[in-house]
Write a protein that holds these residues in place. Structure first.
Motif, PDB file in Angstrom:
ATOM      1  N   LEU A 239      -0.464   7.522  -7.317  1.00 37.12           N
ATOM      2  CA  LEU A 239      -1.497   8.291  -6.642  1.00 37.12           C
ATOM      3  C   LEU A 239      -2.599   8.601  -7.649  1.00 37.12           C
ATOM      4  N   THR A 240      -3.805   8.166  -7.378  1.00 30.66           N
ATOM      5  CA  THR A 240      -4.901   8.367  -8.329  1.00 30.66           C
ATOM      6  C   THR A 240      -5.808   9.518  -7.960  1.00 30.66           C
ATOM      7  N   SER A 241      -5.929   9.806  -6.662  1.00 28.29           N
ATOM      8  CA  SER A 241      -6.833  10.884  -6.259  1.00 28.29           C
ATOM      9  C   SER A 241      -6.575  11.284  -4.818  1.00 28.29           C
ATOM     10  N   VAL A 242      -7.016  12.489  -4.496  1.00 29.36           N
ATOM     11  CA  VAL A 242      -7.040  12.977  -3.120  1.00 29.36           C
ATOM     12  C   VAL A 242      -8.493  13.319  -2.830  1.00 29.36           C
ATOM     13  N   VAL A 243      -9.044  12.703  -1.795  1.00 24.08           N
ATOM     14  CA  VAL A 243     -10.483  12.770  -1.559  1.00 24.08           C
ATOM     15  C   VAL A 243     -10.760  13.387  -0.196  1.00 24.08           C
ATOM     16  N   HIS A 244     -11.755  14.277  -0.161  1.00 19.93           N
ATOM     17  CA  HIS A 244     -12.235  14.845   1.097  1.00 19.93           C
ATOM     18  C   HIS A 244     -13.701  14.475   1.233  1.00 19.93           C
TER      19      HIS A 244
ATOM     20  N   ARG B 124      -5.532   8.203  -2.287  1.00 16.76           N
ATOM     21  CA  ARG B 124      -5.882   6.906  -2.854  1.00 16.76           C
ATOM     22  C   ARG B 124      -4.909   6.547  -3.964  1.00 16.76           C
ATOM     23  N   PHE B 125      -4.470   5.305  -3.916  1.00 18.65           N
ATOM     24  CA  PHE B 125      -3.467   4.813  -4.855  1.00 18.65           C
ATOM     25  C   PHE B 125      -4.082   3.755  -5.757  1.00 18.65           C
TER      26      PHE B 125
ATOM     27  N   SER C 106       0.842  -1.193   0.000  1.00 22.64           N
ATOM     28  CA  SER C 106       0.000   0.000   0.000  1.00 22.64           C
ATOM     29  C   SER C 106       0.874   1.239   0.000  1.00 22.64           C
ATOM     30  N   GLY C 107       0.388   2.288  -0.621  1.00 24.33           N
ATOM     31  CA  GLY C 107       1.098   3.553  -0.596  1.00 24.33           C
ATOM     32  C   GLY C 107       0.985   4.224   0.764  1.00 24.33           C
ATOM     33  N   THR C 108       2.043   4.928   1.152  1.00 28.59           N
ATOM     34  CA  THR C 108       2.042   5.689   2.404  1.00 28.59           C
ATOM     35  C   THR C 108       2.615   7.071   2.119  1.00 28.59           C
ATOM     36  N   ALA C 109       2.734   7.877   3.153  1.00 29.70           N
ATOM     37  CA  ALA C 109       3.318   9.208   3.022  1.00 29.70           C
ATOM     38  C   ALA C 109       4.205   9.476   4.221  1.00 29.70           C
ATOM     39  N   SER C 110       4.977  10.538   4.145  1.00 27.78           N
ATOM     40  CA  SER C 110       5.925  10.861   5.206  1.00 27.78           C
ATOM     41  C   SER C 110       5.231  11.135   6.530  1.00 27.78           C
TER      42      SER C 110
END
Length: 577
Positions: free
Chosen positions: A408-413, A456-457, A378-382
């Motif tokens: 990275l496919t999208s950033v969702v709120h 979301r990845f 799974s993708g993660t971040a710092s």
């Protein structure tokens, strides 16, 4: 392990089909000796190799702090009495195997017979039978006896070995006709007191494993080729310990054996000490190197390896000892690299993870990360946090992505997708959330978490990022004793990462004096609801009398706050600024 104290699958459906094809489905009723004995009148299942069986055991879970509890009752360490419904609900989470640690000492009579109380043996047999009926691969062992009496082997060899022999003769006899899905582990986390050194320890460890092997194999029934699991000394993954166990495997020359170790991460990160607040390159390398050693020493030679317990040692106090995003990165890497190296894993759960009464995960995000790692990265971040200062103009926030082979496919709120190049931008592995977006999403909110966005990845689970409003925390003067000092603290939306302690005249103060950074929740502990930071007696026990100590509190936003302690006898005075 106790709270002291601690490939494979590509699809769960594929394993279910494999179990059916191999004839390893659980018997319809295996709660008693008669049912186990009846199995010998049925057509035996097709044999599978030890490697195939251990692969089918992935993933596994530990029924910790129940039958292994030290005392007269399985509820002695705070867990409810085991029920079949509990096991059924654990099985429904996707676990294929269950390790049932068992401590026998309080239920074993004196020598020379060392008879195990029949009611207790019946209870162990009942729980094992339930687990088998629910479709688990099951492992049982001799557990906390290791530090109650087995550790005396160097100085009381004959008596300890006689008791160990009697215990395994009775366990093996009880379960001799249990289905092949039951395996035995010789002992948990073995160590010895009073030995002459490494060579002596290795000899004693070999003696225990060889004695166990001979007893079980000689007991007949399904035990003649049952999977037997042998640990290293301390269940350590150090190469010297691994090599010692390989020597035992070579001597026993038995194809139905598996090796086991435990892994609780790079120790400073695992307990949050010495400034290892993040799952950084050092912690990652420790895991990578460990799993590579396990693969090359065992799996590559055709010997299956089970990580019989895994987790983080800080969890023995509570799971908040390690910051949420950092612990998620650890478990993601753990599961992904274990799968890549052909290692079967068993999550240590002493009740802090799966609620055995409500049948739900206490931290659903943590289990989501663990479960995903069984089949994919799974993708993660710092970080999983973005701090927005309440008293200043908002600026852009940048996170470094670890896509783990995905995109990275999208950033969702919530239910809305943010717009790339308007709300955020991506440059290489750098994700930047625009200041205007942060203002719009978090608004003029109160201190603390005001909203969450989800990265979301193309594969794996999303990475949630919490947006917090904060200002620099404010600490107040305080007076207390060496038993406890409570420092009134206005956290103002921030969260404490670690604390440094150094004497005003030089040198590190407090426990672990090889580092200025103290252990989280052992030498200091934040209480956000009560608005205070507590320094317990464990901290002051290692502080010189008539001394001044300079503290630096490090917060996750990056802010630091200085504080001064003065100790005189049992009186402690704290001064802000």
């Amino acid at each position: 392990m106790k709270s002291r104290s601690r490939g494979l699958l590509t699809a769960l459906t594929a394993l279910t089909a494999l179990a059916v094809l191999l004839g390893l489905a659980a018997m319809p009723s295996s709660a008693g000796a008669e049912e186990f004995g009846a199995a010998k009148h049925k057509k035996p299942p097709a044999k599978v190799s030890a490697m195939e069986m251990v692969e089918a055991m992935q993933p596994g879970w530990n029924l910790g702090n129940s039958l292994d509890a030290v005392g007269d009752d399985e509820t002695a360490w705070g867990n409810p009495r085991i029920t079949r419904e509990q096991l059924r609900n654990v099985r429904a989470q996707g676990f294929e195997s269950i390790r049932i640690p068992v401590t026998w000492s309080a239920h074993q009579g004196p020598g020379p017979s060392y008879t195990i109380d029949q009611a207790y043996m019946d209870r162990v047999e009942e729980v094992v039978g339930w687990a088998l009926d629910e479709g688990f691969y099951v492992m049982i062992n001799i557990h906390h006896d290791s530090w109650q009496w087995v550790m005396n082997l160097p100085r009381d060899y004959d008596n300890v070995m006689a008791r160990y022999t009697a215990a395994w003769e009775q366990i093996a006899g009880t379960f001799r006709d249990a289905p092949p899905k039951l395996s035995f582990e010789s002992i948990n986390e073995p160590f010895f007191e009073g030995s002459s050194g490494d060579a002596h320890n290795a000899e004693l460890m070999h003696d225990l494993n060889a004695k166990f092997h001979g007893i079980v194999r000689g007991s007949g029934g399904n035990n003649t080729d049952r999977l037997l699991v042998l640990p290293t000394l301390h269940t350590s993954s150090d190469q010297e310990r691994l090599d010692e166990l390989v020597d035992t495997f070579d001597e026993l020359d038995d194809p139905n054996l598996a090796a086991t170790i435990h892994y609780y991460g790079f120790w400073p990160f695992s307990v949050n000490v010495a400034g290892f607040t993040r799952y950084d390159d050092t912690s990652r390398q420790d895991l990578t190197d460990t799993f590579d050693r396990l693969h090359h020493t065992f799996v590559a030679r055709g010997i299956p390896l089970i990580i019989g317990e895994y987790g983080l040692l800080g969890f023995d106090r509570h799971t908040g000892t390690i910051q949420q995003g950092e612990k998620l990165k650890f478990f993601e890497h753990f599961g992904t690299h274990a799968r890549a190296r052909g290692l079967t894993t068993m999550l240590w759960d002493n009740g802090q993870h799966f609620d055995r009464t409500a049948f739900r995960w206490n931290d659903p995000s943590l289990f989501r990360q663990i479960k995903s790692s069984w089949t994919t990265a799974s993708g993660t971040a710092s970080s999983d946090q973005i701090f927005v200062r309440g008293s200043q103009q908002t600026t852009d926030a940048t996170l470094t992505l670890n896509t783990n082979g995905h995109t990275l496919t999208s950033v969702v709120h919530g239910s809305r997708w943010l717009v790339r190049d308007r709300d955020y931008s991506v440059s290489g592995d750098r994700l930047t959330i625009r200041a205007a977006t942060l203002d719009r999403l978090a608004g003029p909110g109160q201190y603390g978490v005001n909203t969450t966005i989800s990265l979301r990845f193309s594969g794996g689970v999303p990475w949630d990022v919490h947006i917090l409003t904060h200002d620099t925390p404010v600490l107040q003067n305080a007076t207390g004793t060496t038993n406890s000092l409570r420092i009134p603290t206005a956290f103002r939306g921030d969260q404490l990462a670690t604390m440094e302690a150094v004497y005003a005249d030089g040198g590190n103060a407090g426990p672990h004096d090889w580092t200025s950074f103290k252990e989280f929740d052992a030498a200091f502990a934040p209480d956000y609801e009560a608005g205070r930071i507590t320094l317990p007696s464990a901290f002051f026990d290692a502080v010189r009398d008539n001394s001044t100590v300079n503290l630096t509190f490090h917060f996750w936003s990056g802010d630091t706050v200085s504080y001064t302690l003065t100790r005189s006898g049992s009186t402690v005075t704290g001064t802000a600024g």
